[in-house]
Design an enzyme around this catalytic site. Structure first.
Site, short mmCIF file in Angstrom:
data_model
loop_
_atom_site.label_atom_id
_atom_site.label_comp_id
_atom_site.label_asym_id
_atom_site.label_seq_id
_atom_site.Cartn_x
_atom_site.Cartn_y
_atom_site.Cartn_z
N ARG A 84 -7.97 -0.37 3.09
CA ARG A 84 -7.34 0.67 2.02
C ARG A 84 -7.94 0.19 0.61
O ARG A 84 -8.31 -1.14 0.37
CB ARG A 84 -5.88 0.49 1.99
CG ARG A 84 -5.09 1.12 2.89
CD ARG A 84 -3.74 1.18 2.60
NE ARG A 84 -3.09 0.07 2.70
CZ ARG A 84 -1.80 -0.25 3.03
NH1 ARG A 84 -1.00 0.74 3.28
NH2 ARG A 84 -1.11 -1.39 2.55
N LYS A 138 4.67 6.00 7.49
CA LYS A 138 5.95 6.21 6.97
C LYS A 138 5.92 7.10 5.87
O LYS A 138 6.53 8.06 5.67
CB LYS A 138 7.02 5.13 6.46
CG LYS A 138 7.34 4.22 7.66
CD LYS A 138 8.47 3.25 7.33
CE LYS A 138 8.22 2.40 6.07
NZ LYS A 138 6.88 1.38 6.48
#
Length: 599
Positions: free
Chosen positions: A270, A159
């Site tokens: 991440r 997003k």
């Protein structure tokens, strides 16, 4: 004799049940409702109701100027009768005509008049939202109102990346709820201070406060001018419903669809550089050196166990949210090249922009191109989104046969797509509008009132005046059972067992009856239905809307007097009232009976 239900005690129980439901029902019809004082001369009652029905008929035909004149006349007559609620109904009709004909300043002035009469009238915020929406449409056509967009997707669906390119391409204001809550608290607005209290206490901010913050932010000048992009909100169906109730609608809803295993891999890999703030991924975007790799940190919730919990919460809500946006949603495969993902999303946003401008021909071309590209990418849901866009354009431009053909294509691709019945209802409604303008579609009316409020009398004169088909649920249920239709047979099972027929079956019977030729041609008058808010909502969900809702308002003490005095002649079936319409002789009086619940 007197019927067993025509006693004071029993009628009070029936009135209690009526009052427990009527306000919630009326909440569904405020924009088209007239509340008439039903305690007076029958001709006067019908005269005022008829003025509103005549005005509603002209509105349904699209003759807003004539409709406005009729509503103004009805409002004037209501003033003479000193009925402020009926006066408001007239003003509401005038405001709706002004909004429909794009006279927005005039509409705002009329709404001001409604507020003077009844400051807390629930229709005021609805009309103000419609005026604002109308103003936005005008701005969009002038190129000075931006797009209204929502993007959704699971954690790590991409997003953030897509929000950035959408913001750059369309110039919209990128908004997240966290940023909005903090900004509102910092600005010290009333709703912002309420949010601050929750945040200071470490509690989740309630939906009503979040919606208040969102509504306040979207009304600011930059969002009005540039448009906005809501990032990851709404997160629940309740929030989506609250947005809709607040009048916050969007032009396009983009959903990034990524498999869970890919999402887990994205999240678990991440890492963040605490010195620079730069985000890396150990597989897809590794650090440039061993020195940087050594100092990287991992967020506490970026573990496989925790991301699976977050994904579970996301999946528990997303389908119910998407149900609110099927007509304007595109589901894009988010597991691929970022540019390809944006390219397909942008095609749908461009088409939505043209639709919002009212350029349905250009919008249809863009949706068709998006559908074609989605086919090349083998994404049937995105293809359906393109076809849905084409169908909406065809419906909006009154090409109803073309729309029906497109919907047939959607059914071929995804037979159970939830938007199909919605589009078919819109096509039917569009066909009815065309018929009404040709004078071959009748009015759609609902009349409501407590027991003994005079519905029977008014139904008869309304039927005679407008030629509509008079319908009661009891008659419809019995007729459906006798006809042996699928839903009628289900109703018969309940009636044979002496049980109350369930709402879903009643709605099915009503929908089936209203689709018959006489109702389509002559119009219809639903007598005393819906009886509960759930039934009113079910009617709306089934696409059954009416042109006018007439409510006969009579004080309880008058209703009790009317009911308790009722008697029936068992030989002739004629109904008398011992005070208002007494029997002609002692002989007749001696044989009269009273209903068991007329007490």
């Amino acid at each position: 004799t007197q019927r067993g239900d025509d006693t004071e005690e029993k009628v009070k129980v029936r009135l209690e049940a009526f009052h427990a439901n009527i306000n919630a029902i009326m909440d569904c019809y405020h924009e088209i409702m007239v509340k008439v004082n039903g305690n007076g001369d029958k001709k006067l009652i019908f005269g005022l109701a008829a003025e509103f029905i005549d005005a509603a008929a002209k509105f349904a035909e699209g003759d807003f100027n004539e409709s406005m004149k009729l509503y103004a006349a009805a409002c004037k007559d209501a003033a003479h009768l000193a009925t402020p609620e009926a006066m408001c109904a007239g003003l509401i009709g005038e405001a709706r005509c002004a909004i429909a004909s794009k006279h927005l300043k005039k509409a705002a002035g009329i709404v001001s008049g409604i507020k003077d009469l009844m400051p807390d009238h629930p229709v005021v915020p609805i009309l103000m939202t419609q005026i604002q929406y109308g103003a936005e449409e005008k701005l969009l056509k002038k190129g000075s109102r931006g797009l209204k967009l929502i993007i959704a997707g699971a954690p790590a669906s991409g997003k953030g990346t897509q929000c950035e390119v959408i913001r750059e391409r369309y110039g919209v204001v990128h908004l997240s709820t966290g940023d909005m809550l903090r900004a509102a608290a910092k600005a010290g607005t009333e709703v912002g201070l309420k949010a601050q209290e929750f945040m200071n206490a470490g509690k989740l901010v309630t939906d009503d406060i979040i919606i208040g913050v969102v509504k306040e932010r979207l009304a600011q000048a930059d969002c009005m001018e540039k448009g906005w992009l809501l990032d990851g909100f709404p997160r629940t169906r309740a929030q989506a419903d609250a947005l809709s109730d607040a009048g916050i609608e969007c032009d396009a809803f983009v959903f990034l669809d990524v498999p869970d295993e890919v999402l887990v891999e994205r999240v678990v890999g991440r890492r963040t550089d605490p010195e620079t703030g730069k985000i890396y991924h150990m597989t897809f975007n590794p650090p440039e050196s061993e020195e940087i790799a050594a100092r990287l940190t991992q967020r506490g919730d970026d573990t496989e166990e925790k991301v699976k919990v977050r994904l579970e919460a996301f999946h528990a809500n997303i389908n119910a949210i998407m149900d609110c946006y099927h007509e304007i949603m595109v589901k894009v495969n988010g597991n691929g090249d970022k540019k390809l993902i944006f390219g397909l999303a942008a095609e749908f946003i461009d088409a939505a922009a043209k639709f919002a401008e009212g350029d349905f021909n250009e919008s249809m071309k863009l949706y068709a191109a998006a559908c074609k590209d989605a086919a090349h990418l083998a994404t049937p849901e995105a293809m359906c989104a393109g076809l849905i866009g084409e169908a909406r354009c065809a419906i909006a431009s009154k090409h109803l046969k073309k729309a029906a053909g497109i919907v047939s294509g959607i059914k071929d691709l995804m037979p159970d797509h939830p938007v199909v019945p919605i589009l078919m209802t819109q096509i039917q409604y569009g066909a009815e509008e065309k018929l009404l303008k040709k004078g071959s579609r009748g009015l759609k009316l609902i009349i409501a009132g407590a027991p003994a409020s005079g519905k029977g009398t008014q139904c008869e004169v309304i039927r005679e005046r407008y030629g509509v088909v008079h319908l009661s649920t009891g008659d419809m249920l019995r007729a459906a059972a006798k006809a042996g239709t699928e839903v009628g047979l289900k109703a018969q099972e309940f009636m044979n067992a002496g049980k109350l027929v369930t709402d879903d079956i009643i709605i099915g019977v009503v929908k089936e009856r209203l689709a018959q030729a006489d109702c389509m041609e002559k119009g219809w008058l639903l007598d005393g239905f819906p009886r509960t808010r759930a039934q009113a909502d079910a009617l709306s969900d089934a696409g059954i809307e009416c042109d006018a809702f007439v409510f006969l308002d009579v004080p309880d003490e008058v209703l009790v007097e009317r009911v308790v005095g009722r008697r029936t002649d068992p030989e002739t079936g004629k109904i008398y009232h011992m005070t208002f319409n007494p029997p002609e002789s002692e002989e007749i009086a001696a044989r009269l009976t009273q209903r068991g619940d007329d007490t």
